[in-house]
Scaffold this motif. Structure first.
Motif, PDB file in Angstrom:
ATOM      1  N   VAL A 125      -8.691   0.593   5.439  1.00 23.08           N
ATOM      2  CA  VAL A 125      -8.217   1.599   6.389  1.00 23.08           C
ATOM      3  C   VAL A 125      -6.796   1.262   6.835  1.00 23.08           C
ATOM      4  CG1 VAL A 125      -8.560   2.528   8.725  1.00 23.08           C
ATOM      5  CG2 VAL A 125     -10.522   2.271   7.174  1.00 23.08           C
ATOM      6  N   ARG A 126      -6.569  -0.019   7.088  1.00 25.91           N
ATOM      7  CA  ARG A 126      -5.231  -0.443   7.514  1.00 25.91           C
ATOM      8  C   ARG A 126      -4.199  -0.163   6.416  1.00 25.91           C
ATOM      9  NH1 ARG A 126      -3.274  -6.178  10.096  1.00 25.91           N
ATOM     10  NH2 ARG A 126      -1.321  -5.299  10.833  1.00 25.91           N
ATOM     11  N   ILE A 127      -4.570  -0.395   5.178  1.00 25.54           N
ATOM     12  CA  ILE A 127      -3.664  -0.137   4.055  1.00 25.54           C
ATOM     13  C   ILE A 127      -3.387   1.362   3.923  1.00 25.54           C
ATOM     14  CG2 ILE A 127      -3.554  -0.156   1.513  1.00 25.54           C
ATOM     15  CD1 ILE A 127      -2.785  -2.835   2.777  1.00 25.54           C
ATOM     16  N   VAL A 128      -4.408   2.191   4.091  1.00 21.07           N
ATOM     17  CA  VAL A 128      -4.211   3.645   4.023  1.00 21.07           C
ATOM     18  C   VAL A 128      -3.216   4.090   5.093  1.00 21.07           C
ATOM     19  CG1 VAL A 128      -5.348   5.879   4.392  1.00 21.07           C
ATOM     20  CG2 VAL A 128      -6.441   4.147   2.945  1.00 21.07           C
ATOM     21  N   LYS A 129      -3.383   3.581   6.298  1.00 26.96           N
ATOM     22  CA  LYS A 129      -2.470   3.942   7.394  1.00 26.96           C
ATOM     23  C   LYS A 129      -1.061   3.425   7.133  1.00 26.96           C
ATOM     24  CE  LYS A 129      -6.006   4.398  10.934  1.00 26.96           C
ATOM     25  NZ  LYS A 129      -6.547   3.917  12.217  1.00 26.96           N
ATOM     26  N   ALA A 130      -0.947   2.212   6.599  1.00 25.57           N
ATOM     27  CA  ALA A 130       0.373   1.660   6.274  1.00 25.57           C
ATOM     28  C   ALA A 130       1.056   2.500   5.199  1.00 25.57           C
ATOM     29  CB  ALA A 130       0.237   0.205   5.822  1.00 25.57           C
ATOM     30  N   LYS A 176      -1.279  -8.767  -1.932  1.00 24.53           N
ATOM     31  CA  LYS A 176      -0.376  -9.723  -1.286  1.00 24.53           C
ATOM     32  C   LYS A 176       1.023  -9.626  -1.904  1.00 24.53           C
ATOM     33  CE  LYS A 176      -0.653 -14.135  -2.105  1.00 24.53           C
ATOM     34  NZ  LYS A 176      -0.913 -15.563  -2.184  1.00 24.53           N
ATOM     35  N   TYR A 177       1.084  -9.484  -3.217  1.00 28.04           N
ATOM     36  CA  TYR A 177       2.363  -9.346  -3.922  1.00 28.04           C
ATOM     37  C   TYR A 177       3.103  -8.070  -3.501  1.00 28.04           C
ATOM     38  CZ  TYR A 177       5.656  -8.394  -7.690  1.00 28.04           C
ATOM     39  OH  TYR A 177       6.787  -8.090  -8.400  1.00 28.04           O
ATOM     40  N   TRP A 178       2.397  -6.932  -3.489  1.00 29.33           N
ATOM     41  CA  TRP A 178       3.045  -5.666  -3.119  1.00 29.33           C
ATOM     42  C   TRP A 178       3.522  -5.709  -1.671  1.00 29.33           C
ATOM     43  CZ3 TRP A 178       4.642  -3.713  -7.203  1.00 29.33           C
ATOM     44  CH2 TRP A 178       3.858  -3.582  -8.344  1.00 29.33           C
ATOM     45  N   LEU A 179       2.731  -6.322  -0.794  1.00 29.27           N
ATOM     46  CA  LEU A 179       3.157  -6.461   0.607  1.00 29.27           C
ATOM     47  C   LEU A 179       4.436  -7.286   0.707  1.00 29.27           C
ATOM     48  CD1 LEU A 179      -0.313  -7.037   2.300  1.00 29.27           C
ATOM     49  CD2 LEU A 179       1.150  -5.013   2.530  1.00 29.27           C
ATOM     50  N   SER A 190       5.117  -6.443  11.213  1.00 25.58           N
ATOM     51  CA  SER A 190       4.115  -5.674  10.467  1.00 25.58           C
ATOM     52  C   SER A 190       3.653  -6.441   9.238  1.00 25.58           C
ATOM     53  CB  SER A 190       4.683  -4.326  10.032  1.00 25.58           C
ATOM     54  OG  SER A 190       5.018  -3.548  11.153  1.00 25.58           O
ATOM     55  N   TYR A 191       4.603  -7.009   8.527  1.00 28.47           N
ATOM     56  CA  TYR A 191       4.270  -7.770   7.324  1.00 28.47           C
ATOM     57  C   TYR A 191       3.369  -8.964   7.654  1.00 28.47           C
ATOM     58  CZ  TYR A 191       4.670 -11.136   3.576  1.00 28.47           C
ATOM     59  OH  TYR A 191       4.372 -12.062   2.613  1.00 28.47           O
ATOM     60  N   GLU A 192       3.765  -9.741   8.646  1.00 30.97           N
ATOM     61  CA  GLU A 192       2.994 -10.942   8.984  1.00 30.97           C
ATOM     62  C   GLU A 192       1.569 -10.591   9.385  1.00 30.97           C
ATOM     63  OE1 GLU A 192       5.435 -12.980  11.842  1.00 30.97           O
ATOM     64  OE2 GLU A 192       7.013 -13.285  10.352  1.00 30.97           O
ATOM     65  N   SER A 193       1.410  -9.519  10.104  1.00 32.02           N
ATOM     66  CA  SER A 193       0.089  -9.106  10.556  1.00 32.02           C
ATOM     67  C   SER A 193      -0.807  -8.660   9.398  1.00 32.02           C
ATOM     68  CB  SER A 193       0.238  -7.975  11.577  1.00 32.02           C
ATOM     69  OG  SER A 193      -1.024  -7.507  11.969  1.00 32.02           O
ATOM     70  N   VAL A 194      -0.314  -7.750   8.561  1.00 36.22           N
ATOM     71  CA  VAL A 194      -1.129  -7.244   7.456  1.00 36.22           C
ATOM     72  C   VAL A 194      -1.304  -8.313   6.383  1.00 36.22           C
ATOM     73  CG1 VAL A 194       0.705  -6.132   6.086  1.00 36.22           C
ATOM     74  CG2 VAL A 194      -1.605  -5.195   6.058  1.00 36.22           C
ATOM     75  N   ASN A 195      -0.294  -9.152   6.182  1.00 34.56           N
ATOM     76  CA  ASN A 195      -0.409 -10.234   5.208  1.00 34.56           C
ATOM     77  C   ASN A 195      -1.460 -11.251   5.653  1.00 34.56           C
ATOM     78  OD1 ASN A 195       0.578 -11.519   2.724  1.00 34.56           O
ATOM     79  ND2 ASN A 195       1.227 -13.138   4.117  1.00 34.56           N
ATOM     80  N   GLU A 196      -1.525 -11.543   6.930  1.00 38.48           N
ATOM     81  CA  GLU A 196      -2.544 -12.469   7.442  1.00 38.48           C
ATOM     82  C   GLU A 196      -3.945 -11.911   7.215  1.00 38.48           C
ATOM     83  OE1 GLU A 196      -4.147 -15.891   8.718  1.00 38.48           O
ATOM     84  OE2 GLU A 196      -2.011 -15.557   8.339  1.00 38.48           O
TER      85      GLU A 196
END
Length: 118
Positions: A16-21, A76-79, A92-98
């Protein structure tokens, strides 16, 4: 076989988080190529976790979770690319990457446990 309920919940929440991102990247950043890649791999994690619930054997279960792990690593690579190309800010990156790293750790743990039990 049945997956650990925690991995199922986290994979869905991450999807869901990825869809929103992805929606944010496309609507606000006008970025369409990398966002589609991260959308595909980021949502595939949960799809493979769901598939593992009806695995035909322990080996099939491990195989499906191993594919989920590969998708998480690809995500992880695409992020990282989105961050390095400045489409995602540091926060944003640090949060979703974690979140992605936590999924990877959880998948590795489940896979190792299942392989040891075999």
């Amino acid at each position: 076989m049945r997956t650990d309920n925690v991995i199922d919940q986290r994979a869905v929440a991450f999807g869901v988080r990825i869809v929103k991102a992805c929606r944010f990247l496309q609507e606000n950043q006008k970025e369409f190529v990398l966002s589609k890649q991260v959308l595909r791999s980021g949502t595939a994690i949960g799809a493979m976790v769901k598939e593992s619930e009806f695995a035909e054997s322990k080996a099939d279960f491990v195989h499906k979770l191993s594919i989920a792990l590969k998708e998480a690593n690809e995500t992880k690579y695409w992020l990282l690319l989105l961050h390095e190309s400045e489409y995602l800010d540091d926060s944003s990156y640090e949060s979703v990457n974690e979140d992605c790293l936590n999924l990877i750790r959880l998948l590795v743990s489940i896979i190792k446990r299942m392989k040891c039990a075999a």
